[in-house]
Design a protein around this motif. Sequence first.
Motif, mmCIF file in Angstrom:
data_model
loop_
_atom_site.group_PDB
_atom_site.id
_atom_site.type_symbol
_atom_site.label_atom_id
_atom_site.label_comp_id
_atom_site.label_asym_id
_atom_site.label_seq_id
_atom_site.Cartn_x
_atom_site.Cartn_y
_atom_site.Cartn_z
ATOM 1 N N PHE A 1 19.856 26.190 -54.546
ATOM 2 C CA PHE A 1 20.525 25.609 -53.381
ATOM 3 C C PHE A 1 21.204 24.264 -53.649
ATOM 4 O O PHE A 1 22.324 24.061 -53.180
ATOM 5 C CB PHE A 1 19.583 25.491 -52.187
ATOM 6 C CG PHE A 1 19.525 26.720 -51.341
ATOM 7 C CD1 PHE A 1 20.654 27.468 -51.080
ATOM 8 C CD2 PHE A 1 18.338 27.132 -50.780
ATOM 9 C CE1 PHE A 1 20.608 28.609 -50.302
ATOM 10 C CE2 PHE A 1 18.263 28.264 -49.996
ATOM 11 C CZ PHE A 1 19.406 29.002 -49.755
ATOM 12 N N PRO A 2 20.616 23.332 -54.367
ATOM 13 C CA PRO A 2 21.345 22.074 -54.604
ATOM 14 C C PRO A 2 22.688 22.288 -55.309
ATOM 15 O O PRO A 2 23.686 21.648 -54.956
ATOM 16 C CB PRO A 2 20.391 21.252 -55.471
ATOM 17 C CG PRO A 2 19.046 21.798 -55.163
ATOM 18 C CD PRO A 2 19.238 23.250 -54.870
ATOM 19 N N PHE A 3 22.733 23.194 -56.260
ATOM 20 C CA PHE A 3 23.982 23.475 -56.974
ATOM 21 C C PHE A 3 24.984 24.195 -56.059
ATOM 22 O O PHE A 3 26.172 23.877 -56.062
ATOM 23 C CB PHE A 3 23.711 24.310 -58.223
ATOM 24 C CG PHE A 3 22.760 23.650 -59.173
ATOM 25 C CD1 PHE A 3 23.140 22.544 -59.916
ATOM 26 C CD2 PHE A 3 21.457 24.124 -59.311
ATOM 27 C CE1 PHE A 3 22.266 21.930 -60.794
ATOM 28 C CE2 PHE A 3 20.575 23.512 -60.180
ATOM 29 C CZ PHE A 3 20.970 22.411 -60.922
ATOM 30 N N GLY B 1 -2.022 26.894 -51.749
ATOM 31 C CA GLY B 1 -1.065 27.653 -50.962
ATOM 32 C C GLY B 1 0.287 26.971 -50.891
ATOM 33 O O GLY B 1 1.333 27.609 -51.012
ATOM 34 N N ILE B 2 0.280 25.656 -50.710
ATOM 35 C CA ILE B 2 1.532 24.898 -50.651
ATOM 36 C C ILE B 2 2.223 24.935 -52.002
ATOM 37 O O ILE B 2 3.430 25.158 -52.093
ATOM 38 C CB ILE B 2 1.267 23.443 -50.194
ATOM 39 C CG1 ILE B 2 0.790 23.430 -48.741
ATOM 40 C CG2 ILE B 2 2.507 22.583 -50.359
ATOM 41 C CD1 ILE B 2 0.281 22.095 -48.279
ATOM 42 N N ARG B 3 1.470 24.736 -53.091
ATOM 43 C CA ARG B 3 2.050 24.768 -54.428
ATOM 44 C C ARG B 3 2.604 26.159 -54.743
ATOM 45 O O ARG B 3 3.683 26.303 -55.306
ATOM 46 C CB ARG B 3 1.016 24.388 -55.484
ATOM 47 C CG ARG B 3 1.623 24.305 -56.887
ATOM 48 C CD ARG B 3 0.557 24.179 -57.956
ATOM 49 N NE ARG B 3 -0.311 25.323 -58.030
ATOM 50 C CZ ARG B 3 -0.023 26.468 -58.680
ATOM 51 N NH1 ARG B 3 1.122 26.612 -59.281
ATOM 52 N NH2 ARG B 3 -0.887 27.450 -58.717
ATOM 53 N N GLY B 4 1.889 27.192 -54.342
ATOM 54 C CA GLY B 4 2.342 28.556 -54.584
ATOM 55 C C GLY B 4 3.606 28.901 -53.823
ATOM 56 O O GLY B 4 4.396 29.739 -54.257
ATOM 57 N N PHE B 5 3.814 28.241 -52.683
ATOM 58 C CA PHE B 5 5.038 28.483 -51.915
ATOM 59 C C PHE B 5 6.251 27.945 -52.650
ATOM 60 O O PHE B 5 7.301 28.558 -52.671
ATOM 61 C CB PHE B 5 4.921 27.819 -50.538
ATOM 62 C CG PHE B 5 6.137 27.985 -49.689
ATOM 63 C CD1 PHE B 5 6.397 29.198 -49.068
ATOM 64 C CD2 PHE B 5 7.026 26.949 -49.514
ATOM 65 C CE1 PHE B 5 7.515 29.362 -48.283
ATOM 66 C CE2 PHE B 5 8.151 27.098 -48.737
ATOM 67 C CZ PHE B 5 8.398 28.315 -48.113
ATOM 68 N N LYS C 1 2.670 32.666 -61.353
ATOM 69 C CA LYS C 1 2.953 33.303 -62.637
ATOM 70 C C LYS C 1 4.247 32.804 -63.274
ATOM 71 O O LYS C 1 4.352 32.783 -64.463
ATOM 72 C CB LYS C 1 3.016 34.825 -62.470
ATOM 73 C CG LYS C 1 1.711 35.422 -62.032
ATOM 74 C CD LYS C 1 0.652 35.266 -63.086
ATOM 75 C CE LYS C 1 -0.639 35.905 -62.635
ATOM 76 N NZ LYS C 1 -1.693 35.808 -63.589
ATOM 77 N N SER C 2 5.260 32.484 -62.523
ATOM 78 C CA SER C 2 6.499 31.867 -62.998
ATOM 79 C C SER C 2 7.679 32.422 -62.212
ATOM 80 O O SER C 2 7.589 33.474 -61.582
ATOM 81 C CB SER C 2 6.751 32.086 -64.490
ATOM 82 O OG SER C 2 7.213 33.391 -64.726
ATOM 83 N N PHE C 3 8.769 31.706 -62.282
ATOM 84 C CA PHE C 3 9.980 32.159 -61.616
ATOM 85 C C PHE C 3 10.570 33.363 -62.335
ATOM 86 O O PHE C 3 11.179 34.220 -61.709
ATOM 87 C CB PHE C 3 11.018 31.026 -61.552
ATOM 88 C CG PHE C 3 10.693 30.008 -60.502
ATOM 89 C CD1 PHE C 3 10.862 30.306 -59.166
ATOM 90 C CD2 PHE C 3 10.219 28.768 -60.849
ATOM 91 C CE1 PHE C 3 10.573 29.381 -58.189
ATOM 92 C CE2 PHE C 3 9.927 27.838 -59.887
ATOM 93 C CZ PHE C 3 10.099 28.136 -58.545
ATOM 94 N N GLY D 1 19.934 32.538 -53.296
ATOM 95 C CA GLY D 1 19.787 31.208 -52.702
ATOM 96 C C GLY D 1 18.312 30.875 -52.607
ATOM 97 O O GLY D 1 17.588 31.460 -51.804
ATOM 98 N N ASN D 2 17.853 29.977 -53.425
ATOM 99 C CA ASN D 2 16.445 29.594 -53.460
ATOM 100 C C ASN D 2 16.354 28.089 -53.719
ATOM 101 O O ASN D 2 17.374 27.443 -53.956
ATOM 102 C CB ASN D 2 15.696 30.420 -54.521
ATOM 103 C CG ASN D 2 16.281 30.260 -55.893
ATOM 104 O OD1 ASN D 2 16.338 29.168 -56.431
ATOM 105 N ND2 ASN D 2 16.733 31.363 -56.468
ATOM 106 N N PRO D 3 15.175 27.498 -53.656
ATOM 107 C CA PRO D 3 15.082 26.040 -53.827
ATOM 108 C C PRO D 3 15.651 25.512 -55.143
ATOM 109 O O PRO D 3 16.039 24.349 -55.224
ATOM 110 C CB PRO D 3 13.582 25.768 -53.744
ATOM 111 C CG PRO D 3 13.047 26.875 -52.915
ATOM 112 C CD PRO D 3 13.891 28.075 -53.254
#
Length: 189
Positions: free
Chosen positions: A95-97, A14-18, A23-25, A90-92
């Motif tokens: 966001f850094p960029f 569940g944590i990894r799936g978050f 399936k992929s980005f 805006g996603n993980p």
Amino acid sequence: MLLKRRSRARVWEGIRGFFWPRKSFLRSARYLTKRVLRLTAAPHAVAAGVAAGVFASFLPFLGFHFLIAACVAYPFRGNIVASALGTAVGNPITFPFIWAATLGLGRLILYGQTPANLAPLRLGQALSQLDVAQLWAPLLKPMTVGGVPLGAFFAIVFYFLTKAALVAFRERKRIRLAAKPHKPSRSLG
């Protein structure tokens, strides 16, 4: 139950799936694109909603992006659902960029200096004390000032891309439906 998992997911899964979809980005991006294209509002409303979501993603107020996007979409007669979907820019991964660009541009606008010429931030100390006043001047204010022009630029880009894609999608759908042979209707007499 019809759509229930065969085996219960482990906590680690569940944590990894978050953080990393199973399936992929790319599949997630395709899904969001199809959700936007299938909205039934006018092309301007959908494109304005997506643009409002993109604009909100460039502001440093995490947790308020949906609310900001809805407030920005409303005066432009944008679709509120499309604005929520537009915040996915805006996603993980991005966001850094986004944060680096907004902080650098904001510091340049406010202080006329590049980030290398300014004193380093003591972010850990400010976060440990949770003092918003200490975070506002060195971090949040420059990110907000830099986020407005960058967000506006990318919102305009996404507005025209979304509107063009939506018009083309609906035209292809209209042509495809017009090419289908119609079944004769049965009379009840």
